[in-house]
Design a protein around this motif. Structure first.
Motif, PDB file in Angstrom:
ATOM      1  N   ARG A  74      32.084  11.222 -73.472  1.00  0.00           N
ATOM      2  CA  ARG A  74      32.779  10.648 -74.620  1.00  0.00           C
ATOM      3  C   ARG A  74      32.160   9.278 -74.905  1.00  0.00           C
ATOM      4  O   ARG A  74      31.249   8.845 -74.212  1.00  0.00           O
ATOM      5  CB  ARG A  74      34.287  10.525 -74.340  1.00  0.00           C
ATOM      6  CG  ARG A  74      35.028  11.871 -74.437  1.00  0.00           C
ATOM      7  CD  ARG A  74      36.528  11.703 -74.286  1.00  0.00           C
ATOM      8  NE  ARG A  74      37.094  10.842 -75.324  1.00  0.00           N
ATOM      9  CZ  ARG A  74      38.361  10.403 -75.297  1.00  0.00           C
ATOM     10  NH1 ARG A  74      39.170  10.735 -74.298  1.00  0.00           N
ATOM     11  NH2 ARG A  74      38.812   9.627 -76.260  1.00  0.00           N
ATOM     12  N   THR A  75      32.686   8.610 -75.929  1.00  0.00           N
ATOM     13  CA  THR A  75      32.195   7.291 -76.343  1.00  0.00           C
ATOM     14  C   THR A  75      31.912   6.360 -75.170  1.00  0.00           C
ATOM     15  O   THR A  75      32.722   6.236 -74.256  1.00  0.00           O
ATOM     16  CB  THR A  75      33.257   6.623 -77.247  1.00  0.00           C
ATOM     17  OG1 THR A  75      33.336   7.348 -78.450  1.00  0.00           O
ATOM     18  CG2 THR A  75      32.923   5.184 -77.532  1.00  0.00           C
ATOM     19  N   ARG A  77      31.964   2.706 -74.384  1.00  0.00           N
ATOM     20  CA  ARG A  77      32.628   1.598 -75.075  1.00  0.00           C
ATOM     21  C   ARG A  77      31.941   0.256 -74.825  1.00  0.00           C
ATOM     22  O   ARG A  77      31.890  -0.600 -75.698  1.00  0.00           O
ATOM     23  CB  ARG A  77      34.089   1.557 -74.623  1.00  0.00           C
ATOM     24  CG  ARG A  77      34.903   0.390 -75.090  1.00  0.00           C
ATOM     25  CD  ARG A  77      35.027   0.367 -76.606  1.00  0.00           C
ATOM     26  NE  ARG A  77      35.858  -0.754 -77.011  1.00  0.00           N
ATOM     27  CZ  ARG A  77      35.429  -2.008 -77.117  1.00  0.00           C
ATOM     28  NH1 ARG A  77      34.185  -2.292 -76.865  1.00  0.00           N
ATOM     29  NH2 ARG A  77      36.242  -2.967 -77.473  1.00  0.00           N
ATOM     30  N   PHE A  93      35.028   6.121 -72.695  1.00  0.00           N
ATOM     31  CA  PHE A  93      36.317   6.730 -73.024  1.00  0.00           C
ATOM     32  C   PHE A  93      36.568   7.982 -72.176  1.00  0.00           C
ATOM     33  O   PHE A  93      37.673   8.490 -72.146  1.00  0.00           O
ATOM     34  CB  PHE A  93      36.355   7.108 -74.513  1.00  0.00           C
ATOM     35  CG  PHE A  93      36.685   5.958 -75.440  1.00  0.00           C
ATOM     36  CD1 PHE A  93      36.766   4.652 -74.987  1.00  0.00           C
ATOM     37  CD2 PHE A  93      36.933   6.197 -76.791  1.00  0.00           C
ATOM     38  CE1 PHE A  93      37.082   3.601 -75.838  1.00  0.00           C
ATOM     39  CE2 PHE A  93      37.250   5.156 -77.659  1.00  0.00           C
ATOM     40  CZ  PHE A  93      37.320   3.864 -77.185  1.00  0.00           C
ATOM     41  N   GLU A 119      40.775   6.150 -71.249  1.00  0.00           N
ATOM     42  CA  GLU A 119      39.636   5.360 -71.713  1.00  0.00           C
ATOM     43  C   GLU A 119      39.385   4.069 -70.920  1.00  0.00           C
ATOM     44  O   GLU A 119      40.248   3.211 -70.844  1.00  0.00           O
ATOM     45  CB  GLU A 119      39.823   4.962 -73.184  1.00  0.00           C
ATOM     46  CG  GLU A 119      39.876   6.120 -74.166  1.00  0.00           C
ATOM     47  CD  GLU A 119      41.293   6.607 -74.413  1.00  0.00           C
ATOM     48  OE1 GLU A 119      42.183   6.258 -73.629  1.00  0.00           O
ATOM     49  OE2 GLU A 119      41.502   7.356 -75.382  1.00  0.00           O
ATOM     50  N   LYS A 121      37.544   0.598 -71.019  1.00  0.00           N
ATOM     51  CA  LYS A 121      37.116  -0.188 -72.180  1.00  0.00           C
ATOM     52  C   LYS A 121      36.103  -1.250 -71.855  1.00  0.00           C
ATOM     53  O   LYS A 121      35.349  -1.679 -72.720  1.00  0.00           O
ATOM     54  CB  LYS A 121      38.339  -0.819 -72.821  1.00  0.00           C
ATOM     55  CG  LYS A 121      39.370   0.256 -73.149  1.00  0.00           C
ATOM     56  CD  LYS A 121      40.404  -0.188 -74.119  1.00  0.00           C
ATOM     57  CE  LYS A 121      41.210   1.022 -74.572  1.00  0.00           C
ATOM     58  NZ  LYS A 121      42.005   0.759 -75.725  1.00  0.00           N
ATOM     59  N   ARG A 137      42.876   1.819 -71.134  1.00  0.00           N
ATOM     60  CA  ARG A 137      44.111   2.011 -71.907  1.00  0.00           C
ATOM     61  C   ARG A 137      45.286   2.309 -70.982  1.00  0.00           C
ATOM     62  O   ARG A 137      46.444   2.169 -71.373  1.00  0.00           O
ATOM     63  CB  ARG A 137      43.925   3.153 -72.922  1.00  0.00           C
ATOM     64  CG  ARG A 137      45.135   3.376 -73.815  1.00  0.00           C
ATOM     65  CD  ARG A 137      44.832   4.238 -75.032  1.00  0.00           C
ATOM     66  NE  ARG A 137      44.480   5.610 -74.709  1.00  0.00           N
ATOM     67  CZ  ARG A 137      45.380   6.595 -74.540  1.00  0.00           C
ATOM     68  NH1 ARG A 137      46.663   6.365 -74.668  1.00  0.00           N
ATOM     69  NH2 ARG A 137      44.977   7.814 -74.255  1.00  0.00           N
TER      70      ARG A 137
ATOM     71  N   GLU B 135      40.183   0.657 -82.134  1.00  0.00           N
ATOM     72  CA  GLU B 135      39.805   1.289 -80.872  1.00  0.00           C
ATOM     73  C   GLU B 135      40.787   2.410 -80.532  1.00  0.00           C
ATOM     74  O   GLU B 135      40.402   3.490 -80.087  1.00  0.00           O
ATOM     75  CB  GLU B 135      39.798   0.234 -79.769  1.00  0.00           C
ATOM     76  CG  GLU B 135      39.202   0.724 -78.480  1.00  0.00           C
ATOM     77  CD  GLU B 135      39.131  -0.395 -77.456  1.00  0.00           C
ATOM     78  OE1 GLU B 135      38.055  -0.618 -76.925  1.00  0.00           O
ATOM     79  OE2 GLU B 135      40.158  -1.053 -77.193  1.00  0.00           O
ATOM     80  N   ARG B 136      42.096   2.146 -80.783  1.00  0.00           N
ATOM     81  CA  ARG B 136      43.115   3.176 -80.576  1.00  0.00           C
ATOM     82  C   ARG B 136      42.882   4.357 -81.515  1.00  0.00           C
ATOM     83  O   ARG B 136      43.027   5.507 -81.140  1.00  0.00           O
ATOM     84  CB  ARG B 136      44.507   2.599 -80.852  1.00  0.00           C
ATOM     85  CG  ARG B 136      44.974   1.638 -79.808  1.00  0.00           C
ATOM     86  CD  ARG B 136      46.036   2.327 -78.990  1.00  0.00           C
ATOM     87  NE  ARG B 136      46.606   1.442 -78.007  1.00  0.00           N
ATOM     88  CZ  ARG B 136      47.896   1.401 -77.705  1.00  0.00           C
ATOM     89  NH1 ARG B 136      48.749   2.185 -78.334  1.00  0.00           N
ATOM     90  NH2 ARG B 136      48.331   0.605 -76.777  1.00  0.00           N
ATOM     91  N   ALA B 139      39.930   6.383 -80.293  1.00  0.00           N
ATOM     92  CA  ALA B 139      40.292   7.191 -79.127  1.00  0.00           C
ATOM     93  C   ALA B 139      41.177   8.363 -79.542  1.00  0.00           C
ATOM     94  O   ALA B 139      41.008   9.484 -79.065  1.00  0.00           O
ATOM     95  CB  ALA B 139      40.997   6.321 -78.085  1.00  0.00           C
ATOM     96  N   GLU B 142      39.352  11.234 -80.833  1.00  0.00           N
ATOM     97  CA  GLU B 142      38.588  11.999 -79.836  1.00  0.00           C
ATOM     98  C   GLU B 142      39.511  12.914 -79.031  1.00  0.00           C
ATOM     99  O   GLU B 142      39.067  13.632 -78.147  1.00  0.00           O
ATOM    100  CB  GLU B 142      37.848  11.046 -78.888  1.00  0.00           C
ATOM    101  CG  GLU B 142      36.657  10.367 -79.534  1.00  0.00           C
ATOM    102  CD  GLU B 142      35.837   9.554 -78.540  1.00  0.00           C
ATOM    103  OE1 GLU B 142      35.966   9.773 -77.320  1.00  0.00           O
ATOM    104  OE2 GLU B 142      35.077   8.682 -78.987  1.00  0.00           O
TER     105      GLU B 142
END
Lengths: 354, 159
Positions: A74-75, A77, A93, A119, A121, A137, B135-136, B139, B142
């Motif tokens: 995934r991303t 960050r 993420f 995620e 960060k 998160r 950012e939220r 996410a 995704e």
């Protein structure tokens, strides 16, 4: 603004890196000697360095030297170089943090740090390079210790924040960690000498003149006695961090970190990034597509330190600016990364500090 | 798992007459065409279905023409929507749909702010903060389950 003699400070775009082709890309940069590591939101992370052996400021073209892929799904960050420049940590993420080693002309993934619920960060190396911090998160901050043989042991999980943690950053000299959060607070963490980590200070709007919305990023000056934070409340705040919070508390009236100055009215959307150069110039990048540079105003020490705007570069990018970083080797070279998919390298010219 | 609807019997409003758009005064074909309030309202109201009901957000009065504020010169759009009930847990999903729809429809230079109408939601501040934290949002998009819900609301085939 008044500039005595000489030319006014300007930011000149020196290079533009456009390797991220995914339109959803959110590049971020983390420069290290002659090599940049932008973390795009698409899984592969790309490292960039100038061709040839010139310095950062050389007019040589920059090219994508490596693409780090097949690890994060995934991303990616954010990323961080270890102090010796041999390792790159990438936070994703996908809830993991990967450690990459540069050897034999290639980046190899040598460790994957797992444990966060969702995620990741941000990731940061301590000054000694032996400790690593990550945040997520899931509201937690994890501290990892580097062991021989590319092993990383989690030494502490801290749950002080009440919302997602946007960024972690170690103090440049001491083993003191700072985290900033969606809960609007800034937390300072230190070990009590017995390998037990604690929150040693919390900076809030109510008690410390702190931020009134999400705090996105922080940066220390080189000496570590000042810190800048930036926020969704459109302000930057400067903090006096000269009190040594790494020592166990001996009395109740011990010194702590305190608010020095609030820079307001310069950006009109969320400020996502701030970075302090070794020449004490603070750069900020925001959702208004602008970059601002600030320096301490030495002429007005009577009322305590204040900071003035050196310049504002409007429309530095076509979209939000997510990250600004000074080059450690060349304090006049700034990198910025944007939602527009580009990373730009800027040269600061003129008498910025007069 | 059977979950009761948050708002089982929403009030459905009639679709309003569209006022016709003014023909552009300029004949310069190369002039950048300004985007206006009605154009954005059309994008938002016609094609977005409520997450719970087979009605558009316009039919439920979640968005109206007055919901849209635009400053084309500054490339800024603000959408203020009104959830059908005060404790609507779908508010963040609706907000996400509005944001995604605008992200896909507007040129990238636009800055978009999405919020619930003042006083229309029990956790107004929290909802607004979440909808405007990119950012939220990134996410959330995704997350395959959430993305499915958003795609269904944005699917133009509902009738």
């Amino acid at each position: 603004m008044a500039m005595d003699g000489g030319a006014a400070a300007v930011l000149r775009e020196a290079h533009r890196l456009t390797g991220h082709t995914d339109p959803r890309v959110v590049p971020r940069v983390e420069p290290f000697p002659r090599r940049l590591a932008p973390a795009p939101s698409s899984p592969p992370a790309a490292a960039t360095r100038p061709s040839g052996s010139g310095s950062c400021a050389a007019d040589g073209a920059w090219q994508c030297s490596d693409v780090l892929e097949d690890t994060h799904n995934r991303t990616v960050r954010s990323c961080a170089w270890s102090p010796d420049g041999k390792l790159l940590a990438t936070a994703s993420f996908d809830s993991t943090t990967a450690i990459w080693e540069y050897s034999g002309g290639d980046f190899e993934c040598v460790a994957t740090l797992e444990g966060h619920e969702n995620e990741v960060k941000s990731v940061s190396w301590s000054a000694s390079g032996s400790l690593l911090a990550t945040c997520s998160r899931d509201k937690s901050v994890w501290i990892w210790e580097m062991q021989p043989g590319n092993e990383y042991e989690c030494v502490s999980v801290q749950q002080g924040h009440t919302q997602d943690v946007k960024m972690v950053q170690w103090h440049p000299i001491l083993d003191v960690l700072v985290s900033v959060s969606y809960d609007n607070s800034i937390r300072v963490w230190a070990d009590d000498g017995d390998d037990e980590w604690h929150c040693v200070q919390t900076l809030t709007e109510a008690n410390n003149c702190g931020h009134s919305s999400t705090v996105w990023a922080l940066s220390f000056n080189q000496k570590g006695d000042r810190m800048v934070t930036c926020s969704d409340d459109h302000t930057l705040k400067i903090w006096d961090t000269s009190a040594d919070l790494s020592q166990p508390k001996t009395s109740d009236n011990q010194e702590s970190w305190r608010h020095l100055s609030t820079l307001t009215g310069y950006h009109n959307r969320t400020i996502f990034s701030a970075h302090w150069s070794s020449e004490d110039i603070i750069a900020s990048g925001a959702g208004d597509d602008a970059i601002c540079l600030f320096a301490e105003d030495k002429s007005s020490m009577v009322e305590g330190p204040s900071y003035r705007l050196i310049l504002k570069k409007e429309k530095a990018h076509d979209m939000d600016i997510n990250c600004v970083r000074w080059c450690p080797q060349d304090p006049r070279m700034l990198a910025s990364a944007s939602d527009d998919g580009t990373v730009k390298l800027w040269e600061l010219r003129g008498n910025a500090l007069d | 798992m059977v979950v009761g609807l948050i708002n089982a019997n929403p009030v459905v409003y009639e679709k309003k007459e569209r006022r016709s758009r003014q023909a552009p005064e300029t004949t310069d074909e190369n002039a950048a065409e300004a985007i206006d309030q009605l154009e954005i309202f059309d994008i938002l109201s016609l094609d977005i279905k409520d997450p719970e009901h087979p009605y558009s957000l316009e039919e439920l009065n979640v968005v109206t023409e007055d919901s849209v504020e635009i400053n084309d010169e500054l490339s800024h759009v603000r959408v203020t929507f009104t959830p059908t009930v005060e404790h609507c847990s779908m508010a963040t999903v609706i907000g996400l749909c509005l944001r995604v729809k605008l992200m896909r429809s507007l040129p990238p230079r636009y800055k978009v702010d999405i919020r619930v109408a003042p006083g229309s939601h029990a956790t107004e501040t929290a909802v607004n903060k979440q909808l405007n934290d990119k950012e939220r949002v990134a996410a959330a998009l995704e997350n395959p389950n959430l993305l499915d819900i958003v795609e269904e609301c944005l699917s133009p085939t509902f009738a």
